[in-house]
Design an enzyme around this catalytic site. Structure first.
Site, PDB file in Angstrom:
ATOM      1  CB  THR B 153      44.092  40.298  34.658  1.00 41.55           C
ATOM      2  OG1 THR B 153      44.480  41.387  33.835  1.00 41.55           O
ATOM      3  CG2 THR B 153      45.284  39.775  35.431  1.00 41.55           C
ATOM      4  CE  LYS B 179      47.625  40.996  32.533  1.00 41.28           C
ATOM      5  NZ  LYS B 179      47.399  42.132  33.501  1.00 41.28           N
ATOM      6  CB  THR B 190      48.462  46.113  34.600  1.00 42.59           C
ATOM      7  OG1 THR B 190      48.501  46.879  35.767  1.00 42.59           O
ATOM      8  CG2 THR B 190      48.356  44.668  35.111  1.00 42.59           C
TER       9      THR B 190
END
Lengths: 400, 400
Positions: B153, B179, B190
């Site tokens: 992202t 990620k 995240t």
């Protein structure tokens, strides 16, 4: 809360703020002295950081000993923290110098220091400063203003609050000054607050009232989640307004406690609003919690989130980050029962976003105060906490 | 850890990364598919956030059910979180589409999503993406690279690690991609990681090994103290390298566990190094703790302090903030026993600063990796944690 009240508005208090050179900038006030003309009942709350400044160790011990207090001296620019046994001796000496200047005993003096950690106090400068401060002691706006400014470090504005309090036939005043801008978090931050009142309050009652008020005000304020080593709140009640000392059993207790809550909350909000680099005060209200502890933890998790703080700076009603932060708290949270509002506008309800008027939301985020409200839908407990946005300026201020 | 290894280096795995339009930018990969040609033993760890994404709910349930796994599909750009029961149905549908494309059962497919919270997945695009990904499945560097990029992202670089592992007469490979860049904190951030191995490992042993490795790697990584709603680590072991499934009782277990630790730690450090806006990786080592939990808490308190992060960005060996942060941890800390080093240079010892060579200290803070070491002097427990500096760029990235 009337802004015109200062730290010496309560009768029988005098104050001074002088420049003695702990701060290098010429003329910047760096030593404050607040004196009660008669021995005052005293209460104090201190940082819970296991690493704490020498003045905290000393003043905590004196408050715990339970004696009356005549004065508090605070220097800014050097925290006298991580300075070993020598630092503790420096703090004691600060107290002794004040005691000698005022003709009181050493045990009646409280000491505070705020500023850089790990440096010894320049004791010659401090000594000269204490002599000057004793000479400069006075009452009224000039003295009030000097004392309020002399405790500041990275603060941009001085912070004062006060109220007139009527208890039966006693009419007194409650006033406070505080400092704090960075290293601000629960359980006291690099904040120092001195509160004075000429009301007569029984010592144990004073402690009880201060402890409750601090829990709901200063301890619910966060700038950067970093608990300081120097946090101190001291409340002196000298009883000069007359009357019998107030106790917790008296019906008027709630009048005093209410005033103390409001004064502490006003000061706490001023700290959050003046957070390092901050452009916005954030008020986080959490309602509908199963337990009071849950409400506090969720409110703190939201107010401490750097992502929410940055989004608030950016004017983004980022409820996703709010809901996400709520879920991280060690508390009962159910996303399917949770609701979230920005500035009174519902944006999330029962597990799903709610379409909201983008213009109205933008407005709710644009002002100097942003209100975030989360209802957990699980009970009746509630907490409010204050923080501020995160800006590039915060980073720049803290590079060194 | 050899960098040349990719997610399909372990035999019997294929992968793909495609652009289907969840991310608006033309050509930016946003859907990854990793497939095992035979049913694989699977282990997974997921966010402990009480608000979590629909794919987390679904994949956690499938992992807990204990069946074998054939594939994992991950989209980036939309987290499918806070999307209500409809979001859960979307996640199920993603799994069904993959199952149909591969000719496997729905229960054999894991699903992940990462990106913006509170928006429904564009299911038509996802559907087209899955069809394209199934067609594009392949082995080797191009497939590895596409899959690694498709899960990113705000990451600036893709993150890959792997090792060759020899267990008795089995020679296999362990590989991983991950990620993560913002919203990174303990208990999964995240971050999404997919690990593959062609070694044969008994399911319960696989879970035990992954849980231990995650605890010491991803869970000791922090970018901003914000726990995400989507964090997922999945490890698939398809046994194609041959041999009897490894169990915890085997003497070679430690060989596998060691490799898994190293691969997870390498990936975790890559996440911290690529933290949003970060210019420096910070490694915090805490030794001499009375308990392992104390060591972890102190390390995290230091790595999470915005003041220490900003000072590191500024190149300032601000041990005062380090010692102060250590004291805030819920852990046994005694400032008179504590020592602190920056880049191996002692700066604080037993309650007092130690004069240090300013030039050497400056150098220790100037590089892309800064080492902070605190010894608590209270015991033998130790922990290491990874974080990054706090920059103006972090604020700018998170304005919206």
């Amino acid at each position: 809360v009337a802004e015109a009240i200062g730290i010496t508005t309560p009768k029988g208090f005098r104050a001074a703020g002088v420049h003695c050179g702990v701060k290098p900038e010429a003329g910047r006030l760096d030593l404050a002295l607040v004196v009660s003309d008669v021995p005052a009942a005293a209460a104090g709350t201190f940082t819970t950081n296991k690493v704490c400044g020498a003045p905290v160790k000393l003043s905590r011990q004196r408050i715990e000993a339970g004696g009356r207090v005549r004065a508090m001296v605070v220097n800014s620019g050097c925290a006298n923290t991580c300075t070993g046994p020598e630092g503790l001796e420096d703090a004691r000496k600060m107290g002794r110098l004040v005691a000698a200047g005022l003709g009181v005993t050493e045990d009646e003096v409280l000491v505070g220091s705020t500023g850089r950690i790990g440096r010894r106090l320049p004791m010659e400068k401090i000594e000269a400063g204490i002599v000057a401060a004793v000479k400069a002691l006075g009452r009224g706006p000039a003295a009030d203003d000097a004392a309020a400014r002399a405790i500041l470090t990275t603060d941009l504005v001085s912070k004062v609050a006060g109220e007139t309090v009527v208890i039966g036939d006693q009419t007194g005043t409650l006033a406070g000054i505080c400092k704090g801008s960075g290293m601000i978090e629960p359980n006291m931050a690099t904040m120092i607050a001195i509160l004075t009142t000429d009301l007569a309050v029984e010592q144990e009652t004073l402690r009880y009232a201060l402890s409750n008020a601090v829990e709901r005000s200063f301890n619910m304020t966060t700038v950067d989640g970093h608990m300081s080593t120097s946090d101190t709140v001291v409340l002196l009640a000298n009883g000069v307004a007359g009357g019998t000392p107030l106790t917790r059993r008296d019906t008027e207790y709630s009048v005093f406690a209410g005033a103390l809550d409001r004064v502490c909350t006003t000061l706490a909000k001023k700290i959050a609003r003046d957070g390092e680099g901050a452009t916005k005060l954030i008020e986080v209200e959490v309602s509908g919690a199963a337990k009071a502890r849950d409400a506090k933890r969720v409110a703190k998790a939201i107010a401490n989130s750097p992502l929410i703080k940055a989004a608030t700076y950016g004017g983004d009603a980022n409820w996703g980050r709010v809901v996400g932060a709520a879920g991280t708290a060690t508390a009962a949270v159910d996303e399917y029962k949770l609701r979230c509002w920005f500035g009174g506008i519902l944006v999330f309800d029962s597990g799903r976003p709610v379409p909201a008027d983008a213009e109205a939301l933008k407005k709710a985020l644009a002002g100097p105060e942003v209100a975030i409200h989360v209802d957990l839908g699980l009970g009746t407990a509630r907490a409010v906490c204050w923080g501020c946005d995160l800006t590039e300026e915060y980073v720049r201020i803290n590079l060194h």
